[in-house]
Structures are given as C-alpha cells and as structure tokens.
Design a protein around this motif. Structure first.
Motif, PDB file in Angstrom:
ATOM      1  N   SER A  54      21.992  -1.198  16.308  1.00 59.44           N
ATOM      2  CA  SER A  54      20.577  -0.831  16.274  1.00 59.44           C
ATOM      3  C   SER A  54      19.895  -1.509  15.088  1.00 59.44           C
ATOM      4  O   SER A  54      20.561  -2.060  14.201  1.00 59.44           O
ATOM      5  CB  SER A  54      20.422   0.692  16.144  1.00 59.44           C
ATOM      6  OG  SER A  54      21.041   1.366  17.211  1.00 59.44           O
ATOM      7  N   GLN A  55      18.580  -1.457  15.069  1.00 58.07           N
ATOM      8  CA  GLN A  55      17.799  -1.995  13.959  1.00 58.07           C
ATOM      9  C   GLN A  55      18.314  -1.446  12.637  1.00 58.07           C
ATOM     10  O   GLN A  55      18.503  -0.253  12.467  1.00 58.07           O
ATOM     11  CB  GLN A  55      16.329  -1.598  14.135  1.00 58.07           C
ATOM     12  CG  GLN A  55      15.425  -1.912  12.979  1.00 58.07           C
ATOM     13  CD  GLN A  55      14.933  -3.342  12.992  1.00 58.07           C
ATOM     14  OE1 GLN A  55      14.850  -3.944  14.047  1.00 58.07           O
ATOM     15  NE2 GLN A  55      14.590  -3.865  11.831  1.00 58.07           N
ATOM     16  N   GLY A  56      18.546  -2.361  11.680  1.00 61.24           N
ATOM     17  CA  GLY A  56      18.943  -1.945  10.340  1.00 61.24           C
ATOM     18  C   GLY A  56      20.427  -1.776  10.124  1.00 61.24           C
ATOM     19  O   GLY A  56      20.861  -1.588   8.979  1.00 61.24           O
ATOM     20  N   GLY A 154      25.393  -9.402   7.872  1.00 62.07           N
ATOM     21  CA  GLY A 154      24.023  -9.093   7.481  1.00 62.07           C
ATOM     22  C   GLY A 154      23.492  -7.892   8.229  1.00 62.07           C
ATOM     23  O   GLY A 154      24.231  -7.182   8.922  1.00 62.07           O
ATOM     24  N   PHE A 155      22.195  -7.683   8.085  1.00 59.16           N
ATOM     25  CA  PHE A 155      21.533  -6.554   8.723  1.00 59.16           C
ATOM     26  C   PHE A 155      20.909  -6.982  10.049  1.00 59.16           C
ATOM     27  O   PHE A 155      20.354  -8.080  10.153  1.00 59.16           O
ATOM     28  CB  PHE A 155      20.446  -5.979   7.804  1.00 59.16           C
ATOM     29  CG  PHE A 155      20.992  -5.308   6.578  1.00 59.16           C
ATOM     30  CD1 PHE A 155      21.316  -3.955   6.596  1.00 59.16           C
ATOM     31  CD2 PHE A 155      21.204  -6.030   5.409  1.00 59.16           C
ATOM     32  CE1 PHE A 155      21.841  -3.338   5.479  1.00 59.16           C
ATOM     33  CE2 PHE A 155      21.721  -5.414   4.280  1.00 59.16           C
ATOM     34  CZ  PHE A 155      22.037  -4.066   4.314  1.00 59.16           C
ATOM     35  N   VAL A 156      21.008  -6.111  11.043  1.00 60.67           N
ATOM     36  CA  VAL A 156      20.412  -6.381  12.351  1.00 60.67           C
ATOM     37  C   VAL A 156      18.904  -6.180  12.246  1.00 60.67           C
ATOM     38  O   VAL A 156      18.429  -5.123  11.813  1.00 60.67           O
ATOM     39  CB  VAL A 156      20.987  -5.436  13.424  1.00 60.67           C
ATOM     40  CG1 VAL A 156      20.295  -5.677  14.767  1.00 60.67           C
ATOM     41  CG2 VAL A 156      22.485  -5.633  13.544  1.00 60.67           C
ATOM     42  N   GLU A 157      18.169  -7.192  12.639  1.00 62.99           N
ATOM     43  CA  GLU A 157      16.714  -7.150  12.546  1.00 62.99           C
ATOM     44  C   GLU A 157      16.102  -7.514  13.890  1.00 62.99           C
ATOM     45  O   GLU A 157      16.543  -8.450  14.562  1.00 62.99           O
ATOM     46  CB  GLU A 157      16.242  -8.137  11.468  1.00 62.99           C
ATOM     47  CG  GLU A 157      14.739  -8.221  11.294  1.00 62.99           C
ATOM     48  CD  GLU A 157      14.109  -6.944  10.767  1.00 62.99           C
ATOM     49  OE1 GLU A 157      12.892  -6.767  10.947  1.00 62.99           O
ATOM     50  OE2 GLU A 157      14.844  -6.117  10.185  1.00 62.99           O
ATOM     51  N   VAL A 180      20.173 -10.805   9.178  1.00 64.58           N
ATOM     52  CA  VAL A 180      19.628 -11.210   7.885  1.00 64.58           C
ATOM     53  C   VAL A 180      20.554 -10.708   6.785  1.00 64.58           C
ATOM     54  O   VAL A 180      20.830  -9.506   6.694  1.00 64.58           O
ATOM     55  CB  VAL A 180      18.210 -10.648   7.668  1.00 64.58           C
ATOM     56  CG1 VAL A 180      17.659 -11.106   6.321  1.00 64.58           C
ATOM     57  CG2 VAL A 180      17.285 -11.072   8.802  1.00 64.58           C
ATOM     58  N   ASN A 181      21.019 -11.631   5.965  1.00 66.02           N
ATOM     59  CA  ASN A 181      21.855 -11.282   4.810  1.00 66.02           C
ATOM     60  C   ASN A 181      20.963 -11.219   3.576  1.00 66.02           C
ATOM     61  O   ASN A 181      20.202 -12.152   3.310  1.00 66.02           O
ATOM     62  CB  ASN A 181      22.959 -12.326   4.626  1.00 66.02           C
ATOM     63  CG  ASN A 181      24.054 -11.842   3.700  1.00 66.02           C
ATOM     64  OD1 ASN A 181      23.786 -11.368   2.607  1.00 66.02           O
ATOM     65  ND2 ASN A 181      25.297 -11.967   4.139  1.00 66.02           N
ATOM     66  N   LEU A 182      21.053 -10.131   2.819  1.00 67.36           N
ATOM     67  CA  LEU A 182      20.176  -9.915   1.671  1.00 67.36           C
ATOM     68  C   LEU A 182      20.762 -10.406   0.353  1.00 67.36           C
ATOM     69  O   LEU A 182      20.109 -10.287  -0.692  1.00 67.36           O
ATOM     70  CB  LEU A 182      19.829  -8.426   1.552  1.00 67.36           C
ATOM     71  CG  LEU A 182      19.038  -7.815   2.709  1.00 67.36           C
ATOM     72  CD1 LEU A 182      18.758  -6.355   2.436  1.00 67.36           C
ATOM     73  CD2 LEU A 182      17.744  -8.585   2.946  1.00 67.36           C
ATOM     74  N   ASP A 183      21.967 -10.913   0.361  1.00 70.71           N
ATOM     75  CA  ASP A 183      22.583 -11.335  -0.896  1.00 70.71           C
ATOM     76  C   ASP A 183      23.313 -12.657  -0.684  1.00 70.71           C
ATOM     77  O   ASP A 183      24.317 -12.699   0.041  1.00 70.71           O
ATOM     78  CB  ASP A 183      23.561 -10.264  -1.391  1.00 70.71           C
ATOM     79  CG  ASP A 183      24.138 -10.573  -2.760  1.00 70.71           C
ATOM     80  OD1 ASP A 183      23.483 -11.336  -3.513  1.00 70.71           O
ATOM     81  OD2 ASP A 183      25.215 -10.042  -3.090  1.00 70.71           O
ATOM     82  N   PRO A 184      22.810 -13.740  -1.278  1.00 63.34           N
ATOM     83  CA  PRO A 184      21.677 -13.800  -2.202  1.00 63.34           C
ATOM     84  C   PRO A 184      20.352 -13.945  -1.458  1.00 63.34           C
ATOM     85  O   PRO A 184      20.331 -14.027  -0.228  1.00 63.34           O
ATOM     86  CB  PRO A 184      21.989 -15.068  -3.001  1.00 63.34           C
ATOM     87  CG  PRO A 184      22.658 -15.959  -1.983  1.00 63.34           C
ATOM     88  CD  PRO A 184      23.497 -15.035  -1.146  1.00 63.34           C
ATOM     89  N   VAL A 185      19.268 -13.979  -2.246  1.00 64.94           N
ATOM     90  CA  VAL A 185      17.948 -14.269  -1.695  1.00 64.94           C
ATOM     91  C   VAL A 185      17.373 -15.461  -2.449  1.00 64.94           C
ATOM     92  O   VAL A 185      17.935 -15.934  -3.433  1.00 64.94           O
ATOM     93  CB  VAL A 185      16.991 -13.058  -1.798  1.00 64.94           C
ATOM     94  CG1 VAL A 185      17.446 -11.931  -0.902  1.00 64.94           C
ATOM     95  CG2 VAL A 185      16.842 -12.594  -3.245  1.00 64.94           C
TER      96      VAL A 185
END
Length: 280
Positions: A54-56, A154-157, A180-185
């Motif tokens: 699911s989302q997130g 990463g996170f499901v978006e 989407v992977n938040l590390d690194p940005v």
C-alpha cells in the motif's frame, strides 16, 4: 527539536563550516530530490490477481508488489515444454539416422544423396530444437514476470493498480508503482552561470570539479531552521538553462532519519572561500 531531526543533524554536521572575511556568501532557493527512485511497470499483459503493498509501505529490493493471474502463462509454458520435448526427440532421431547413413555410405550401400539428405534433416532438427528452447525461455520469463517485484529498496509511492485491473506493457503510461528511497537525498539549487564563471576565475579553479572543492553549503528550512552545514556540492549539470541563464548544482546528504522529503523546499547558503581560505 525532535529526536529524528537531532539524529539527522548529528549525521550531517561532521564537516567543519568555515566563515571568514575572504568568503563570499550567496543564498539560493533549493529543493530536495530523491537520489534513488524507480518507476515500476508490468512487462507482460495480464489481470491483477493480488496487490501486496500500500501507499507508504517500505519494501526491500525484490519484494513482491503484485501478482497477475498465472493460468494462461502456465499453459503457455506447458505447451512450450511439450514442443521442446518433441524437437529433442526429432533431433535425436535425426542424429541416429545420420549415423546409420554414414555407416551404410562407408560400406557402399547408401548413396551420397541419402547422406546429404540426412545431414540436412539433422541441421533442420537442431534448428527447430534451438527455436523451441528459446520459446520455452520466453514462456518461462513471461510467467516469472507475472510476479511484479520492487527493483530497489524504498517507500511505495502513488500505487496505480488494483485487483481485477488489466495491465498492459507500455512505458508511455503512468507507472503502476513508484519506489522512492529517502537515504540519501539530493539538495538541488540553481546558480546564475555568470556568477559561477566569475567565482571560478577568482578562485583560480581550472575545472568545475576543482571549484566545487572550495564551496561549503548550509541547508535550512524555509523558516530558517538549520538542517545541515559544511557540505560540499557533489556535481553540477552540464548545460545552462537557456531561459534563466542558470546551472543546476546539487549536494548529496545522508538522510537515515527520513526528515528530508522529495519536493521539500529549502534555503541554501553557498560560500566560496578565496585565497586558499570558498559560494555555491
């Protein structure tokens, strides 16, 4: 300051930030971007049997995101397996016939025409065998592709799939998932290229990479809260935007706490120290 942000700053503020009378400091509007993100498409056409995220949701690379119905792909694999078995049998038969003809030719009881025909039959049988083997590989790949997996962690978006939907392979359509992977940005900002050229001349830098080593950045929220300091830009774009005369510059940050999010606006203070003492 929250615990997550404190952890972020502890990880980011490891490079000393130098301020001096020999430095020029400029401020730019910046934005956070993801360094690693992936669009997920279906490589085969099929009906969605189940959606498992699911989302997130955070997923590791290889995690199953969704499955398509597999009845038709499984039948195609079975058909290809049967055809390959037949091709293998025909190839074996052609090998045996050629061996017999060769023995008879040696003893003078078979003609050269028969030998040529036997060789041709073997070549055709082996070609059919290779073709059926390739068809089986394609069928098995199509079956495997009914299981849609995350290509990166990463996170499901923005999931765009539901049970019962018909998926088609088309890279022009919106992806069915984004990861989407938040590390690194990446912190991205734009510098007027005329300023960049002037500063390179003033610092004596021969290349863009050499110049970036003299640059130190502070990154703040739009309301002034410090997020990171002492950063060195990672790279710049190779082109200048024709409408604005600016060049994109970016710096990569660790973001294990996930405080910085793609699309977030930030302020970037860029400092260039001159005379061996570096902004942008």
């Amino acid at each position: 300051m929250g615990k997550a942000r404190a952890l972020l700053l502890a990880g980011l503020c490891t490079i000393g930030f130098i301020m001096s009378a020999d430095a020029e400091t400029l401020e730019f509007d910046g934005q956070v971007e993801a360094v690693h993100q992936a669009d997920v498409y279906s490589r085969v056409e099929g009906i969605v049997a189940e959606v498992l995220v699911s989302q997130g949701d955070f997923v590791d690379a290889g995690t199953v995101l969704a499955r398509l119905q597999q009845d038709v792909p499984r039948l195609k694999v079975a058909v290809s397996e049967a055809r390959l078995e037949r091709a293998n049998a025909l190839s074996e038969q052609a090998h045996g016939r050629l061996a017999r003809i060769q023995r008879l030719t040696t003893s003078g009881t078979a003609s050269d025409v028969a030998l040529t025909e036997a060789k041709t039959d073997l070549v055709l049988a082996e070609a059919a065998q290779r073709a059926e083997s390739a068809e089986l590989s394609l069928a098995r790949t199509a079956l495997d592709d009914t299981v849609i997996r995350a290509p990166i962690a990463g996170f499901v978006e923005d999931p765009r799939v539901r049970v019962g939907a018909l998926l088609e392979f088309s890279s022009g359509d919106p992806p069915i998932f984004q990861i989407v992977n938040l590390d690194p940005v990446r912190i991205v900002y734009e510098v007027p290229y005329e300023i960049r050229l002037r500063q390179m001349k003033e610092t004596g830098a021969a290349t863009a990479d050499e110049f970036l080593q003299s640059v130190r950045l502070q990154v703040m929220t739009t309301d002034g809260e410090l997020l990171a300091r002492g950063l060195t830009p990672t790279a710049t774009a190779v082109w200048v935007e024709p409408d604005t005369g600016t060049i994109r510059v970016w710096a990569t940050l660790e973001n294990s706490a996930g405080v910085l999010r793609p699309g977030m606006r930030v302020r970037v203070l860029s400092e260039v120290i001159r005379s061996g003492s570096a902004t942008q």
